[in-house]
Scaffold this motif. Structure first.
Motif, PDB file in Angstrom:
ATOM      1  N   ILE A  98      98.965  19.461  50.117  1.00  0.00           N
ATOM      2  CA  ILE A  98      98.730  20.604  49.228  1.00  0.00           C
ATOM      3  C   ILE A  98      97.521  21.019  48.999  1.00  0.00           C
ATOM      4  O   ILE A  98      96.701  21.159  49.962  1.00  0.00           O
ATOM      5  CB  ILE A  98      98.037  19.167  48.067  1.00  0.00           C
ATOM      6  CG1 ILE A  98      98.755  17.390  48.056  1.00  0.00           C
ATOM      7  CG2 ILE A  98      97.150  19.529  46.881  1.00  0.00           C
ATOM      8  CD1 ILE A  98      98.150  16.428  47.808  1.00  0.00           C
ATOM      9  N   VAL A  99      97.388  22.611  48.437  1.00  0.00           N
ATOM     10  CA  VAL A  99      97.224  23.561  49.379  1.00  0.00           C
ATOM     11  C   VAL A  99      95.683  23.448  47.962  1.00  0.00           C
ATOM     12  O   VAL A  99      94.650  23.711  47.714  1.00  0.00           O
ATOM     13  CB  VAL A  99      97.308  24.988  49.093  1.00  0.00           C
ATOM     14  CG1 VAL A  99      96.607  26.421  48.771  1.00  0.00           C
ATOM     15  CG2 VAL A  99      98.604  24.699  50.487  1.00  0.00           C
ATOM     16  N   LEU A 100      96.279  23.885  46.478  1.00  0.00           N
ATOM     17  CA  LEU A 100      95.490  23.455  44.942  1.00  0.00           C
ATOM     18  C   LEU A 100      95.734  22.801  44.081  1.00  0.00           C
ATOM     19  O   LEU A 100      97.330  22.366  44.055  1.00  0.00           O
ATOM     20  CB  LEU A 100      96.041  25.779  45.055  1.00  0.00           C
ATOM     21  CG  LEU A 100      95.232  26.261  45.690  1.00  0.00           C
ATOM     22  CD1 LEU A 100      95.119  27.574  44.897  1.00  0.00           C
ATOM     23  CD2 LEU A 100      93.572  26.665  45.271  1.00  0.00           C
ATOM     24  N   TRP A 101      95.202  22.799  42.793  1.00  0.00           N
ATOM     25  CA  TRP A 101      95.832  22.280  41.793  1.00  0.00           C
ATOM     26  C   TRP A 101      95.079  22.298  40.657  1.00  0.00           C
ATOM     27  O   TRP A 101      93.653  22.819  40.744  1.00  0.00           O
ATOM     28  CB  TRP A 101      95.428  20.108  42.056  1.00  0.00           C
ATOM     29  CG  TRP A 101      94.454  18.983  41.632  1.00  0.00           C
ATOM     30  CD1 TRP A 101      93.290  20.000  42.268  1.00  0.00           C
ATOM     31  CD2 TRP A 101      94.413  18.830  40.754  1.00  0.00           C
ATOM     32  NE1 TRP A 101      92.453  19.164  42.452  1.00  0.00           N
ATOM     33  CE2 TRP A 101      92.845  18.348  41.162  1.00  0.00           C
ATOM     34  CE3 TRP A 101      94.832  18.149  39.829  1.00  0.00           C
ATOM     35  CZ2 TRP A 101      92.467  17.415  40.047  1.00  0.00           C
ATOM     36  CZ3 TRP A 101      94.732  17.158  39.098  1.00  0.00           C
ATOM     37  CH2 TRP A 101      93.337  16.454  39.430  1.00  0.00           C
ATOM     38  N   SER A 102      95.199  22.127  39.812  1.00  0.00           N
ATOM     39  CA  SER A 102      95.029  22.953  38.037  1.00  0.00           C
ATOM     40  C   SER A 102      93.480  22.034  38.144  1.00  0.00           C
ATOM     41  O   SER A 102      92.999  22.478  36.744  1.00  0.00           O
ATOM     42  CB  SER A 102      96.067  23.294  37.399  1.00  0.00           C
ATOM     43  OG  SER A 102      96.281  21.684  36.649  1.00  0.00           O
ATOM     44  N   LEU A 111      91.509  13.225  51.271  1.00  0.00           N
ATOM     45  CA  LEU A 111      92.263  14.355  51.043  1.00  0.00           C
ATOM     46  C   LEU A 111      90.837  14.805  49.888  1.00  0.00           C
ATOM     47  O   LEU A 111      90.333  14.523  49.220  1.00  0.00           O
ATOM     48  CB  LEU A 111      92.857  13.421  49.396  1.00  0.00           C
ATOM     49  CG  LEU A 111      93.769  14.464  48.542  1.00  0.00           C
ATOM     50  CD1 LEU A 111      94.467  15.926  49.765  1.00  0.00           C
ATOM     51  CD2 LEU A 111      94.481  14.402  47.611  1.00  0.00           C
ATOM     52  N   THR A 112      91.167  16.228  51.046  1.00  0.00           N
ATOM     53  CA  THR A 112      90.120  17.251  50.148  1.00  0.00           C
ATOM     54  C   THR A 112      91.424  18.385  49.440  1.00  0.00           C
ATOM     55  O   THR A 112      92.210  18.580  49.993  1.00  0.00           O
ATOM     56  CB  THR A 112      89.809  18.043  50.493  1.00  0.00           C
ATOM     57  OG1 THR A 112      88.586  17.283  51.754  1.00  0.00           O
ATOM     58  CG2 THR A 112      88.321  19.316  50.381  1.00  0.00           C
ATOM     59  N   VAL A 113      90.563  18.747  47.865  1.00  0.00           N
ATOM     60  CA  VAL A 113      91.269  20.235  47.738  1.00  0.00           C
ATOM     61  C   VAL A 113      91.017  20.437  47.064  1.00  0.00           C
ATOM     62  O   VAL A 113      89.508  20.210  46.327  1.00  0.00           O
ATOM     63  CB  VAL A 113      92.582  19.369  46.180  1.00  0.00           C
ATOM     64  CG1 VAL A 113      93.593  20.592  45.847  1.00  0.00           C
ATOM     65  CG2 VAL A 113      93.466  18.490  47.140  1.00  0.00           C
ATOM     66  N   PRO A 114      90.159  21.761  46.941  1.00  0.00           N
ATOM     67  CA  PRO A 114      91.884  22.771  47.443  1.00  0.00           C
ATOM     68  C   PRO A 114      91.846  22.060  49.256  1.00  0.00           C
ATOM     69  O   PRO A 114      90.479  21.669  49.652  1.00  0.00           O
ATOM     70  CB  PRO A 114      91.022  24.257  47.458  1.00  0.00           C
ATOM     71  CG  PRO A 114      89.718  24.239  46.248  1.00  0.00           C
ATOM     72  CD  PRO A 114      89.726  23.344  45.997  1.00  0.00           C
ATOM     73  N   HIS A 115      92.061  23.040  49.450  1.00  0.00           N
ATOM     74  CA  HIS A 115      92.785  22.557  51.237  1.00  0.00           C
ATOM     75  C   HIS A 115      91.876  23.016  52.290  1.00  0.00           C
ATOM     76  O   HIS A 115      91.639  24.783  51.861  1.00  0.00           O
ATOM     77  CB  HIS A 115      94.218  23.375  51.789  1.00  0.00           C
ATOM     78  CG  HIS A 115      94.812  22.954  53.209  1.00  0.00           C
ATOM     79  ND1 HIS A 115      93.827  22.863  54.712  1.00  0.00           N
ATOM     80  CD2 HIS A 115      95.475  21.530  53.611  1.00  0.00           C
ATOM     81  CE1 HIS A 115      94.236  22.634  54.661  1.00  0.00           C
ATOM     82  NE2 HIS A 115      95.092  21.703  54.815  1.00  0.00           N
ATOM     83  N   ARG A 116      91.735  22.423  52.531  1.00  0.00           N
ATOM     84  CA  ARG A 116      90.830  23.304  53.202  1.00  0.00           C
ATOM     85  C   ARG A 116      90.096  24.292  54.600  1.00  0.00           C
ATOM     86  O   ARG A 116      89.317  25.258  54.427  1.00  0.00           O
ATOM     87  CB  ARG A 116      89.485  21.797  54.754  1.00  0.00           C
ATOM     88  CG  ARG A 116      88.517  20.787  54.165  1.00  0.00           C
ATOM     89  CD  ARG A 116      88.802  20.357  55.185  1.00  0.00           C
ATOM     90  NE  ARG A 116      88.445  18.654  54.634  1.00  0.00           N
ATOM     91  CZ  ARG A 116      86.845  18.157  54.116  1.00  0.00           C
ATOM     92  NH1 ARG A 116      86.366  18.154  55.126  1.00  0.00           N
ATOM     93  NH2 ARG A 116      86.831  16.760  54.073  1.00  0.00           N
ATOM     94  N   ALA A 117      91.387  24.453  55.327  1.00  0.00           N
ATOM     95  CA  ALA A 117      91.539  25.805  55.854  1.00  0.00           C
ATOM     96  C   ALA A 117      92.327  26.504  55.060  1.00  0.00           C
ATOM     97  O   ALA A 117      93.019  27.641  55.969  1.00  0.00           O
ATOM     98  CB  ALA A 117      92.308  25.502  57.398  1.00  0.00           C
TER      99      ALA A 117
END
Length: 158
Positions: A98-102, A111-117
């Protein structure tokens, strides 16, 4: 929960039951729920010790899952494709992130969103910019298109 949109990064650099990495990526796209946009698949060099090149793409999905529920679905898809726990940064049949979510930002221990890298990864930003160039990173406020430009920029040497 109301439907939300997610950007999912997909990568493969091992031959699996679906064939070579590019076909594995295509099969993974077909296995994902709620796909609304698919970026072109690109080839990229591996990070870390793996020697095999990756096939990568990014898709947008629209689902009612919160980030942890979607992560569980993604991990189940990875297992169905034959992914097993192994060495970090090693070759893998399938990697779904998961890179981004609205919904903006999500933070948990697992889990961290936005993806850390994702901001440093051309193989994520280039395809994502094709399908969601105006999407803003919830942490920096920058558009994906701008982040892709920054990652492509030559870095000054100290």
């Amino acid at each position: 929960m109301a439907p939300t949109t997610y950007a999912i990064a997909i990568g493969s650099n091992r031959y699996g039951r679906h064939g070579p990495p590019a076909r594995t990526v295509a099969a993974a796209v077909a296995a994902l729920p709620g796909v609304i946009a698919v970026a072109p698949t690109i080839a990229s060099a591996p990070l870390g010790p793996s020697l095999r090149r990756f096939a990568n793409t990014v898709v947008l999905v629209r689902v009612t899952d919160d980030p942890p529920a979607l992560l569980r679905r993604l991990k189940a898809i990875e297992r169905r494709f034959g992914r097993r726990s192994g060495r970090a940064w090693g070759a893998r049949i399938l990697d779904l992130d998961i890179v981004l979510w609205s919904g903006g930002h999500w933070q948990q221990r697992t889990l961290t969103v936005p993806h850390r890298a994702f901001r440093e990864r051309r193989f994520v930003l280039a395809p994502l910019a094709v399908i969601a160039g105006d999407w803003r990173d919830a942490q920096t406020g920058r558009r994906v298109r701008h982040l892709a430009h920054l990652v492509d920029r030559p870095r000054a040497r100290p």
